[in-house]
Design an enzyme around this catalytic site. Structure first.
Site, short mmCIF file in Angstrom:
data_model
loop_
_atom_site.label_atom_id
_atom_site.label_comp_id
_atom_site.label_asym_id
_atom_site.label_seq_id
_atom_site.Cartn_x
_atom_site.Cartn_y
_atom_site.Cartn_z
N LYS A 3 -8.28 58.04 36.51
CA LYS A 3 -6.81 57.98 36.56
C LYS A 3 -6.19 58.65 35.33
CE LYS A 3 -6.67 53.67 39.20
NZ LYS A 3 -8.05 53.17 39.02
P1 5BU Z 1 -12.06 45.63 44.33
O1 5BU Z 1 -13.14 44.86 43.67
O2 5BU Z 1 -12.43 46.04 45.77
O3 5BU Z 1 -10.72 44.97 44.24
O4 5BU Z 1 -12.00 47.00 43.47
C1 5BU Z 1 -11.08 48.01 43.73
C2 5BU Z 1 -11.38 49.23 42.90
O5 5BU Z 1 -10.44 50.25 43.21
C3 5BU Z 1 -11.29 49.02 41.39
O6 5BU Z 1 -12.27 49.86 40.79
C4 5BU Z 1 -9.91 49.51 41.02
O7 5BU Z 1 -9.86 50.07 39.72
C5 5BU Z 1 -9.66 50.58 42.05
N1 5BU Z 1 -8.25 50.70 42.45
C6 5BU Z 1 -7.54 49.70 43.06
O8 5BU Z 1 -8.04 48.61 43.25
N2 5BU Z 1 -6.24 49.90 43.44
C7 5BU Z 1 -5.60 51.08 43.26
O9 5BU Z 1 -4.45 51.24 43.67
C8 5BU Z 1 -6.35 52.11 42.62
C9 5BU Z 1 -7.65 51.91 42.25
BR1 5BU Z 1 -5.55 53.73 42.37
#
Ligand code: 5BU
Length: 259
Positions: A93
């Site tokens: 990002k």
């Molecule tokens: P989760 O454990 O499925 O909640 O992880 C989601 C991943 O996607 C995590 O690495 C975040 O940094 C990434 N992410 C997110 O959750 N939402 C967003 O809008 C973005 C990235 Br851009």
């Protein structure tokens, strides 16, 4: 319901070689699942990559959360990407001026440009951020995703911001491959949409993450790739859980696919 081109058909619309490769990889492997391997030790990322690799089209990491990063890690990860046929996405990002992101992408400890097939950036700083990253990434055949929307509660993204992000991407079709978003943003079939905040049950976490199901992301919101982290990595049987997401993702893709 809107009928969509298949991933294989959409490859023909891509102006970036990596985007084309990704669509064909998804079609061939029958997977639109990206694993977010948010663990803090290299051996744990590599173990997940080896185990879940056969199920996914992309492995997404945050290299700056690794406690024991060393220069062998990207080489090992690349070997596993080649072995299991997935792309590597560094969820960095980027969010600075062109000159700084260029240095962050290429230099420092991580040398992200040397191993990450895909990176992402905020459009907020203006198009110089894309130009800066492109100076490094284009010659290495990399691809950039712009953040058009986020999954977190109370975020400041607006519809207008997403549309302006799309307009920015349209200026750089040779390097921008698509978007991190919650939904499809354009009728151009060449863009790829990747959606984080996905679990088999909709809900939230305690820090504002908001989850939609694979069906909502892929059928209702017409995204292309589901990004799943804790839904898989916190499961007792990570492989079995990854297979559930892969099946749910592929089934949802086929609901409105033209082929
Ligand atoms: P989760 O454990 O499925 O909640 O992880 C989601 C991943 O996607 C995590 O690495 C975040 O940094 C990434 N992410 C997110 O959750 N939402 C967003 O809008 C973005 C990235 Br851009």
């Amino acid at each position: 319901m809107q009928v969509r081109f298949s991933y294989a058909e959409r490859a023909a619309y891509c102006k970036n070689a990596l985007a084309k490769k990704l669509f064909l990889l998804m079609d061939g492997k029958k997977s639109n699942l990206a694993l977010s391997a948010d663990v803090t030790h290299c051996e744990d990322v590599l173990a997940l990559a080896d185990k879940i690799g056969p199920e996914i089209c992309i492995l997404k990491i945050h290299v700056d959360i690794l406690e024991d990063f060393d220069q062998t890690f990207p080489l090992e990860l690349r070997k596993l990407a080649d072995k299991h046929n997935f792309l590597i996405f560094e969820d960095r990002k980027f969010a600075d001026i062109g000159n700084t992101v260029k240095l962050q992408y290429e230099k420092g400890i991580y040398h992200i440009a040397d191993w990450a097939d895909i990176i992402n950036a905020h459009s907020l700083p203006g198009s110089g951020i894309v130009s800066g990253l492109m100076e490094v990434g284009l010659k290495k055949q990399r691809g950039l995703l712009l953040l058009a929307e986020m999954s977190s509660a109370n975020n400041l993204f607006t519809k207008d911001y997403a549309m302006q992000t799309l307009r920015m991407a349209e200026q750089f079709p040779e390097f921008v491959i698509g978007f991190i978003s919650q939904q499809k943003l354009s009728d151009d079939p060449g863009w790829i949409y990747m959606t984080p905040g996905v679990q088999l049950q909709a809900g939230t976490d305690v820090l504002g993450q908001q989850y939609v199901t694979p069906e909502i992301a892929l059928v209702k919101h017409q995204s292309d790739i589901i990004i799943v982290g804790r839904g898989i990595i916190k499961a007792e049987d990570t492989l079995a859980e990854a297979r559930k997401y892969r099946e749910a993702g592929w089934k949802a893709y086929n609901v409105n696919c033209a082929k």
